[in-house]
Design an enzyme around this catalytic site. Structure first.
Site, PDB file in Angstrom:
ATOM      1  CG  ASP A  11      -1.814   1.173   1.343  1.00  0.00           C
ATOM      2  OD1 ASP A  11      -1.977   1.884   0.337  1.00  0.00           O
ATOM      3  OD2 ASP A  11      -2.368   1.399   2.439  1.00  0.00           O
ATOM      4  CG  ASP A 109      -2.747   3.576  -2.747  1.00  0.00           C
ATOM      5  OD1 ASP A 109      -3.829   2.956  -2.702  1.00  0.00           O
ATOM      6  OD2 ASP A 109      -2.264   4.168  -1.778  1.00  0.00           O
ATOM      7  CD  GLU A 110      -5.218  -0.814  -0.510  1.00  0.00           C
ATOM      8  OE1 GLU A 110      -5.643  -1.935  -0.225  1.00  0.00           O
ATOM      9  OE2 GLU A 110      -5.828   0.249  -0.290  1.00  0.00           O
TER      10      GLU A 110
HETATM   11  P1  TTP Z   1      -5.553   5.285   0.693  1.00  0.00           P
HETATM   12  O1  TTP Z   1      -4.574   4.177   0.481  1.00  0.00           O
HETATM   13  O2  TTP Z   1      -6.775   4.984   1.485  1.00  0.00           O
HETATM   14  O3  TTP Z   1      -4.861   6.524   1.408  1.00  0.00           O
HETATM   15  P2  TTP Z   1      -3.437   7.196   1.190  1.00  0.00           P
HETATM   16  O4  TTP Z   1      -2.569   6.398   0.268  1.00  0.00           O
HETATM   17  O5  TTP Z   1      -3.626   8.626   0.800  1.00  0.00           O
HETATM   18  O6  TTP Z   1      -2.835   7.204   2.667  1.00  0.00           O
HETATM   19  P3  TTP Z   1      -2.235   5.997   3.531  1.00  0.00           P
HETATM   20  O7  TTP Z   1      -0.804   6.352   3.765  1.00  0.00           O
HETATM   21  O8  TTP Z   1      -3.031   6.013   4.785  1.00  0.00           O
HETATM   22  O9  TTP Z   1      -2.400   4.733   2.733  1.00  0.00           O
HETATM   23  O10 TTP Z   1      -6.039   5.828  -0.702  1.00  0.00           O
HETATM   24  C1  TTP Z   1      -5.194   5.897  -1.849  1.00  0.00           C
HETATM   25  C2  TTP Z   1      -5.523   7.141  -2.645  1.00  0.00           C
HETATM   26  O11 TTP Z   1      -6.890   7.130  -3.044  1.00  0.00           O
HETATM   27  C3  TTP Z   1      -5.321   8.423  -1.876  1.00  0.00           C
HETATM   28  O12 TTP Z   1      -3.994   8.906  -1.931  1.00  0.00           O
HETATM   29  C4  TTP Z   1      -6.321   9.351  -2.519  1.00  0.00           C
HETATM   30  C5  TTP Z   1      -7.426   8.449  -3.002  1.00  0.00           C
HETATM   31  N1  TTP Z   1      -8.579   8.547  -2.087  1.00  0.00           N
HETATM   32  C6  TTP Z   1      -9.594   9.457  -2.379  1.00  0.00           C
HETATM   33  O13 TTP Z   1      -9.538  10.145  -3.398  1.00  0.00           O
HETATM   34  N2  TTP Z   1     -10.655   9.573  -1.521  1.00  0.00           N
HETATM   35  C7  TTP Z   1     -10.747   8.842  -0.369  1.00  0.00           C
HETATM   36  O14 TTP Z   1     -11.724   8.993   0.396  1.00  0.00           O
HETATM   37  C8  TTP Z   1      -9.691   7.903  -0.066  1.00  0.00           C
HETATM   38  C9  TTP Z   1      -9.755   7.089   1.205  1.00  0.00           C
HETATM   39  C10 TTP Z   1      -8.652   7.793  -0.950  1.00  0.00           C
HETATM   40 CA    CA Z   2      -2.295   4.124   0.476  1.00  0.00          CA
END
Ligand code: TTP
Ligand code: CA
Length: 360
Positions: A11, A109-110
């Site tokens: 992730d 991103d996962e």
């Molecule tokens: P996430 O993996 O949930 O969050 P993140 O990568 O920003 O942070 P973390 O370090 O906690 O993993 O989501 C991946 C991307 O998806 C995030 O960068 C932006 C997008 N996203 C949105 O646009 N809206 C949302 O509500 C969420 C949760 C994510």
């Molecule tokens: Ca993430």
């Protein structure tokens, strides 16, 4: 002896915001907020994500932009740039693919990867995780968090365990000790309602849940969910990886033998990448409406140039010739030497001509 699978969950850390930091290193260290503006009024819309500096002020995904501005008026507010994030994502997934037997991309991103055949049991898993993180950092310039475990359920929890820039390996023998102290909501599938019900039964941790008799869980939550809760609380999960490529796009990125702006060398690589992309499309019986050329220059900046066709196509020649034309235009506009290049098709259509769905 029965040997378990070895599954990775990767992730990316604060993904959209980290991409922006990489594009513009001047903003690193400051609170950065990525915004989806609705366009209705100046600040209407929601926060897409934020970096960790901004999160300290309570700015997180989903809150109104106007609230984020109140929480920290001095933060850097940027609009989403999906084109950039998609290109970076493609690059990262390409690197991961090189390390695994099978990959299931879960979102932009996962991803889950099966590395059972790539390492000598769990003894090598930690070193392997370090190698992947290192290559992503060196080639793309971003950090991620990785979990390694015997199944998807545990790998996902493990990747979240030491965020950001984390690496957590949960060996089969350590599963129960790892899970026991965690809150039940740590299990994907335990939502607010289930949590509330379990709390009423005096169950807060996964360890406490694992002690409940199966029959009680079935009585409370029904057969399917009850069974699942019992197994999940013991870290048991047999769900297979579902190998589908990011539904909205198919692309490949390659590193050039040396940094170059020579179009003949670039065109040769475009041909190979196009063939790869086309093979994937044919396998899945898909057409496409847009083609992009992705360029990663020696400064690590990722840029993409894309073209949308009037009608969907599915032939190799359209991919090759359009990508080559885009590369030519790109180099005319940007006098830079390229380190990595990519070809991507998007707006995928099924043979019946319908658009596929998907958000990455
Ligand atoms: P996430 O993996 O949930 O969050 P993140 O990568 O920003 O942070 P973390 O370090 O906690 O993993 O989501 C991946 C991307 O998806 C995030 O960068 C932006 C997008 N996203 C949105 O646009 N809206 C949302 O509500 C969420 C949760 C994510
Ligand atoms: Ca993430």
């Amino acid at each position: 002896m029965h040997r378990s699978r070895i599954i990775i969950h990767m992730d990316m850390d604060y993904f959209f915001a980290q991409c922006e930091e990489k594009e513009n290193p001047m903003i690193k260290g400051k609170p950065v907020v990525i915004c989806v503006y609705s366009g209705r009024s100046k600040d209407s819309g929601a926060v897409s994500t934020s970096n960790y500096e901004a999160r300290k002020f309570g700015i997180k995904a989903g809150i109104p932009i106007s609230l984020a501005k109140k929480l920290n008026p001095g933060a850097i507010f940027l609009p989403v740039n999906m084109e950039l994030y998609r290109s970076v994502s493609l690059e990262i997934m390409g690197i991961l693919r090189g390390y695994c037997d099978a990959i299931e991309q879960k979102s932009i991103d996962e991803a889950f990867c099966d590395i059972t055949g790539k390492v000598i049991y769990f003894d090598e898993a930690n070193t392997y995780g370090i190698m992947i993180k290192k290559e992503i950092l060196e080639k793309v310039g971003l950090t991620c968090s990785i979990g390694v475990a015997p199944n998807k359920l545990l790998a996902k929890i493990a990747s979240d365990f030491q965020k950001p820039d984390g690496l957590t390996v949960v060996k089969p023998d350590d599963v129960l000790d790892f899970l026991a102290p965690l809150k039940i909501t740590g299990l994907v599938g335990v939502g607010k309602k289930t949590e509330q019900r379990l709390n009423e039964m005096n169950v807060r941790t996964i360890g406490e849940m694992s002690l409940l008799p199966r029959e009680i869980l079935i009585q409370e939550f029904g057969k399917a969910k009850g069974e699942w809760l019992k197994l999940a609380s013991q870290g048991i999960d047999d769900s297979p990886l579902e190998e589908h490529e990011g539904t909205g796009q198919i692309g490949r990125i390659a590193t050039l033998k040396e940094d170059t702006d020579d179009l003949s060398i670039i065109n040769e690589v475009i041909n190979e990448l196009s063939e790869d992309v086309h093979r994937k499309l044919t396998e899945r019986k898909l057409g496409f409406r847009s083609i992009a050329f992705i360029a990663i220059a020696t400064d690590f900046k990722t840029r993409a140039k894309s073209h949308t066709l009037a009608v969907p196509a599915k032939d190799l020649d359209t991919i090759k010739s359009t990508a080559r034309e885009l590369a030519k235009q790109f180099l005319a506009e940007n006098p830079v030497r390229l380190r990595r290049i990519g070809v991507r098709v998007a707006n995928l259509t099924e043979e019946k001509g319908q658009m596929t769905f998907g958000d990455f």
